[in-house]
Design a protein around this motif. Structure first.
Motif, PDB file in Angstrom:
ATOM      1  N   THR A  74       0.829  -1.216   0.000  1.00  0.00           N
ATOM      2  CA  THR A  74       0.000   0.000   0.000  1.00  0.00           C
ATOM      3  C   THR A  74       0.857   1.257   0.000  1.00  0.00           C
ATOM      4  O   THR A  74       0.386   2.320  -0.382  1.00  0.00           O
ATOM      5  CB  THR A  74      -0.908   0.045   1.245  1.00  0.00           C
ATOM      6  N   GLU A  75       2.112   1.142   0.420  1.00  0.00           N
ATOM      7  CA  GLU A  75       2.957   2.318   0.564  1.00  0.00           C
ATOM      8  C   GLU A  75       4.274   2.123  -0.171  1.00  0.00           C
ATOM      9  O   GLU A  75       4.676   0.992  -0.471  1.00  0.00           O
ATOM     10  CB  GLU A  75       3.247   2.595   2.050  1.00  0.00           C
ATOM     11  N   LEU A  76       4.944   3.266  -0.401  1.00  0.00           N
ATOM     12  CA  LEU A  76       6.270   3.270  -1.000  1.00  0.00           C
ATOM     13  C   LEU A  76       7.260   3.820   0.019  1.00  0.00           C
ATOM     14  O   LEU A  76       6.941   4.709   0.811  1.00  0.00           O
ATOM     15  CB  LEU A  76       6.300   4.137  -2.265  1.00  0.00           C
ATOM     16  N   ASN A  77       8.465   3.299  -0.030  1.00  0.00           N
ATOM     17  CA  ASN A  77       9.561   3.810   0.792  1.00  0.00           C
ATOM     18  C   ASN A  77      10.738   4.087  -0.126  1.00  0.00           C
ATOM     19  O   ASN A  77      11.316   3.177  -0.710  1.00  0.00           O
ATOM     20  CB  ASN A  77       9.951   2.795   1.863  1.00  0.00           C
ATOM     21  N   ASN A  78      11.068   5.391  -0.261  1.00  0.00           N
ATOM     22  CA  ASN A  78      12.113   5.812  -1.204  1.00  0.00           C
ATOM     23  C   ASN A  78      11.800   5.327  -2.616  1.00  0.00           C
ATOM     24  O   ASN A  78      12.690   4.914  -3.359  1.00  0.00           O
ATOM     25  CB  ASN A  78      13.489   5.293  -0.770  1.00  0.00           C
ATOM     26  N   VAL A  82       6.589  -1.403  -0.357  1.00  0.00           N
ATOM     27  CA  VAL A  82       6.903  -2.064   0.917  1.00  0.00           C
ATOM     28  C   VAL A  82       5.982  -3.270   1.089  1.00  0.00           C
ATOM     29  O   VAL A  82       4.752  -3.133   1.131  1.00  0.00           O
ATOM     30  CB  VAL A  82       6.729  -1.094   2.096  1.00  0.00           C
ATOM     31  N   ASP A  83       6.564  -4.457   1.181  1.00  0.00           N
ATOM     32  CA  ASP A  83       5.815  -5.706   1.349  1.00  0.00           C
ATOM     33  C   ASP A  83       4.985  -5.639   2.640  1.00  0.00           C
ATOM     34  O   ASP A  83       5.497  -5.331   3.716  1.00  0.00           O
ATOM     35  CB  ASP A  83       6.804  -6.872   1.396  1.00  0.00           C
ATOM     36  N   LEU A  84       3.665  -5.944   2.521  1.00  0.00           N
ATOM     37  CA  LEU A  84       2.785  -5.889   3.692  1.00  0.00           C
ATOM     38  C   LEU A  84       3.273  -6.786   4.825  1.00  0.00           C
ATOM     39  O   LEU A  84       3.129  -6.454   6.000  1.00  0.00           O
ATOM     40  CB  LEU A  84       1.358  -6.304   3.305  1.00  0.00           C
ATOM     41  N   ASN A 481      12.376  12.789  -6.142  1.00  0.00           N
ATOM     42  CA  ASN A 481      11.033  12.393  -5.735  1.00  0.00           C
ATOM     43  C   ASN A 481      10.474  11.445  -6.784  1.00  0.00           C
ATOM     44  O   ASN A 481      11.210  10.979  -7.669  1.00  0.00           O
ATOM     45  CB  ASN A 481      10.125  13.601  -5.488  1.00  0.00           C
ATOM     46  N   GLU A 482       9.166  11.167  -6.705  1.00  0.00           N
ATOM     47  CA  GLU A 482       8.581  10.162  -7.596  1.00  0.00           C
ATOM     48  C   GLU A 482       8.594  10.576  -9.065  1.00  0.00           C
ATOM     49  O   GLU A 482       8.391   9.750  -9.955  1.00  0.00           O
ATOM     50  CB  GLU A 482       7.144   9.870  -7.171  1.00  0.00           C
ATOM     51  N   LEU A 483       8.867  11.857  -9.338  1.00  0.00           N
ATOM     52  CA  LEU A 483       8.807  12.337 -10.726  1.00  0.00           C
ATOM     53  C   LEU A 483      10.172  12.659 -11.317  1.00  0.00           C
ATOM     54  O   LEU A 483      10.243  13.108 -12.461  1.00  0.00           O
ATOM     55  CB  LEU A 483       7.908  13.581 -10.810  1.00  0.00           C
ATOM     56  N   GLY A 484      11.243  12.444 -10.585  1.00  0.00           N
ATOM     57  CA  GLY A 484      12.545  12.687 -11.198  1.00  0.00           C
ATOM     58  C   GLY A 484      13.643  12.947 -10.188  1.00  0.00           C
ATOM     59  O   GLY A 484      13.423  12.945  -8.972  1.00  0.00           O
ATOM     60  N   THR A 485      14.851  13.191 -10.715  1.00  0.00           N
ATOM     61  CA  THR A 485      16.048  13.425  -9.905  1.00  0.00           C
ATOM     62  C   THR A 485      16.843  14.574 -10.510  1.00  0.00           C
ATOM     63  O   THR A 485      16.968  14.682 -11.733  1.00  0.00           O
ATOM     64  CB  THR A 485      16.940  12.167  -9.848  1.00  0.00           C
TER      65      THR A 485
END
Length: 716
Positions: A74-78, A82-84, A481-485
């Motif tokens: 359900t979530e992202l980390n970096n 993330v496996d439940l 972030n999720e859209l670039g570096t």
């Protein structure tokens, strides 16, 4: 369970799950994830099964495809899912079924915070063989609530119509159980219940078959004909919009012969303070009070408006009533969430979702914006498109376009600042800060160029509690972030420090010969570069300045301790060097030669005189005694033995240039190098006066005794 209108399964602990009947398949080029439903509503405390299956190509470029990892998240980390099963909140409550391309998920003991969007992801043995089923399955965990939909108050009793409600619509026709004062009301299976009641009565409800998870009990407080009815107890509204909170109230038309009138009525949050008198709500609150209508209207909603609102009224008969519990208003702002991102050399692709912190009522329509321009034809809360790193996206609820979400975009060029901004001194505390305009907020990583980039740490700040000279160098950071570096420019850190202990050296490094040239060199690590000064011990004035100090004609008076002082504005250090002069070879080389020559002459003279006297004595003895009186030469045994020992030490002559004074002593060969030596060795000669056996070799062998001393050995 696929295609079923509703799945209702009972377990020992009891659980209820409702699935929409639509199967959703996401996939391309043989990759795919199939969810039986994308919307699931489940009761708090129950267990839910989320059916799922997945597909993938059997071979890629001739290589057999194997699934290496599969999980739900359900979530992202970096940026990584993330496996439940690794999340503490789901510990012991999550089970995967992953046989034969099945990817079903089972969650037990559901809690309201489990409400989220669940997605299945799997990876294979191929570098690009990864897939996420997106959009996923939205799970809403609801608790049941008893709502008073209608209330009638009489002198003798009250009558109420109650309804068992959930925060998300339960599809199908589930059966219900009602409780009055904790006791099962037999024969009640509908979600509604009507009855006469006493003011102290409490009511609750549950879904039949799951009686272990009932709603909280509600006490109907209407008495003496007074009551308040709210249409809903939970309202979610978008920030900036206007909300209408429906409400009605009742009171007896008369008490005895006196008609009843309402003298005061208002809404409040706390301490019975009328909202219209609160400065934060000034000009934004409106009451409707016609025909016992107590509806509330709040415009230009702000997040701090989130609260529980209650209606209160007072009559001329002294009766007063508060509608309790009140209505919980949640004000949410919209946010664009990056649900999936694919980056390649040629283009970037993202899947975006317009989200709110609470579920909006009904099925609102959405508007999407790219770089501030309306994207025509987009009405869903999800949007997928390719984009450039500089693109930005936002969304709004249709009809409330004046209140869009904040735009999301990749990081702008990061900037690096240094504190303190003044000169950096070794041992001080220094902080480097990386900042970049980005939404979602950027995550930062620090590197040092030395010369290859070296990872240092994560976070917006890089802190040196006590910076060292070795920390000098080029630093930079990345913002992601999720859209670039994006990568910052280099920031040079120049650490200033006092000179280190100087290193001193002398040239030539061998013995210093009088009259020669001597060079002293001093060096020290320092920033800024050190200035050098040379001193001689016990002398006040400096001898020279600079790293190199040269004495062109070194004399005996130059001997002593010299020290070099390295100094900059941060401090000073010094090192000492001792110099000793050795006399020139014309003088120092002659001294051992003179000594050797003198000793040689004296010894030769003594030796010659001794031999001469001894020979003369022997001849005189022979002349007086004749040839047959050899025994007379033997000393008298009664007389003490007289013994004369002459011992000559070995003499080494330095093979240096000869002084004319000693030209009569010459080496056997020409002198070629001042370091070479030539030694003249003389055998030890011992004279004994022995009464028993003469020690003179000449008498026994017939050799001339003088010849014993004619041998001179020279060693080179």
């Amino acid at each position: 369970m696929r295609g079923a209108a509703m799945s209702l399964t009972a377990a020992a602990s009891g659980f209820v799950v409702f699935l929409l009947s639509v199967s959703v398949i996401q996939g391309q080029n043989g990759w795919g994830v199939t969810y039986t439903s994308t919307q699931i509503c489940a009761v708090k405390g129950s267990t839910v099964n989320i059916p799922c299956s997945y597909t993938y190509p059997s071979r890629i470029n001739g290589l057999v495809t194997k699934v290496e990892k599969r999980f739900w998240f359900t979530e992202l980390n970096n940026g990584e899912p993330v496996d439940l099963t690794t999340t503490s909140e789901y510990s012991g409550r999550v089970q995967y079924n992953s046989k034969n391309n099945v990817c079903s998920l089972r969650i037990s003991d559901l809690r309201e915070r489990d409400s989220a969007e669940y997605k299945f992801r799997f990876t294979t043995n191929h570098l690009t063989g990864k897939y996420t089923g997106s959009p996923g399955v939205t799970l809403s965990v609801t608790g049941l609530q008893v709502q008073v939909s209608r209330l009638k108050v009489y002198w003798s009793s009250n009558w109420a119509e109650l309804k068992c409600q959930s925060s998300c619509p339960l599809p199908g026709h589930p059966s219900y159980v009602w409780y009055k004062n904790g006791q099962n009301i037999q024969g009640q299976t509908s979600d509604s219940y009507s009855a006469y009641l006493d003011p102290a009565d409490s009511f609750s409800c549950a879904v039949r078959g799951h009686e272990d998870f009932p709603s909280p009990s509600v006490v109907i407080k209407g008495q003496y004909g007074l009551g308040v009815t709210y249409t809903s107890t939970q309202i979610c509204a978008v920030k900036g919009s206007t909300v209408n909170i429906s409400c009605s109230y009742t009171y007896p038309s008369a008490v005895g012969d006196v008609d009843t009138t309402v003298e005061q009525r208002f809404w409040f949050i706390q301490q019975f303070v009328d909202l219209t008198t609160v400065s934060e709500y000034s000009g934004r609150v409106q009451y409707h009070s016609e025909n016992k209508d107590c509806s509330l209207r709040i415009s230009d909603l702000r997040k701090r408006d989130s609260a529980e609102y209650k209606f209160w009224f007072i009559t001329n008969q002294g009766g007063n009533y508060v509608g309790y519990p009140g209505i919980t208003l949640s004000v949410t702002d919209l946010q664009v969430q990056v649900r999936r991102l694919e980056v390649s050399w040629s283009s970037n692709w993202a899947e975006l979702k317009c989200q709110s912190s609470c579920p909006l009522l009904g099925r609102p329509s959405y508007v999407w914006y790219k770089n501030g321009q309306n994207i025509q034809g987009q009405r869903s809360n999800s949007y997928s498109a390719s984009f450039y790193p500089a693109d930005s996206f936002s969304c709004a609820v249709r009809g409330h376009e004046d209140f869009p979400s904040p735009s999301v975009y990749g990081p702008k060029l990061p900037s690096v600042s240094v504190s303190p901004s003044a000169e950096i001194v070794e041992g001080s505390s220094v902080t480097l800060t990386c900042s970049s305009d980005a939404n979602p907020a950027a995550k930062y990583t620090w590197y040092k160029e030395k010369p290859d980039s070296k990872y240092l740490s994560k976070g917006p700040r890089l802190i040196f509690s006590s910076i060292r000279s070795s920390d000098s160098g080029q630093y930079y950071c990345t913002a992601e972030n999720e859209l670039g570096t994006k990568t910052s420019q280099y920031k040079f850190i120049d650490v200033k420090y006092a000179p280190k202990l100087p290193s001193v050296s002398v040239s030539p490094s061998a013995e210093i010969v009088e009259g020669s040239s001597v060079t002293l060199t001093c060096s020290s690590d320092a920033n800024p570069a050190a200035n050098y000064t040379w001193y001689k011990e016990n002398e006040d004035s400096p001898k020279a300045s600079g790293q190199i100090f040269t004495i062109t004609d070194f004399r005996a008076e130059h001997s002593g301790n010299y020290y070099c002082e390295a100094q900059n504005r941060r401090g000073r250090q010094n090192s000492t060097l001792h110099l000793t002069v050795v006399a020139d070879h014309h003088i120092s080389g002659a001294s051992p030669l003179i000594a050797a020559g003198t000793i040689s002459v004296v010894l030769l003279a003594v030796l010659s005189l001794s031999v001469f006297l001894w020979i003369r004595k022997r001849r005189a003895s022979r002349a007086s005694s004749g040839p047959d009186n050899r025994e007379q030469c033997v000393p008298d045994q009664s007389e003490p033995e007289e013994q004369v020992d002459l011992q000559y030490a070995t003499i080494h002559v330095s093979n240096s240039q000869a002084d004319p004074l000693y030209s009569n002593i010459r080496a056997a060969q020409p002198l070629r190098h001042r370091e070479q030596q030539e030694a003249v060795e003389y055998a030890a000669v011992r004279f004994n006066s022995d009464s028993t056996a003469p020690r003179t070799r000449g008498r026994d062998t017939g050799e001339d005794p003088a010849a014993l001393y004619s041998t001179v050995n020279k060693t080179r």
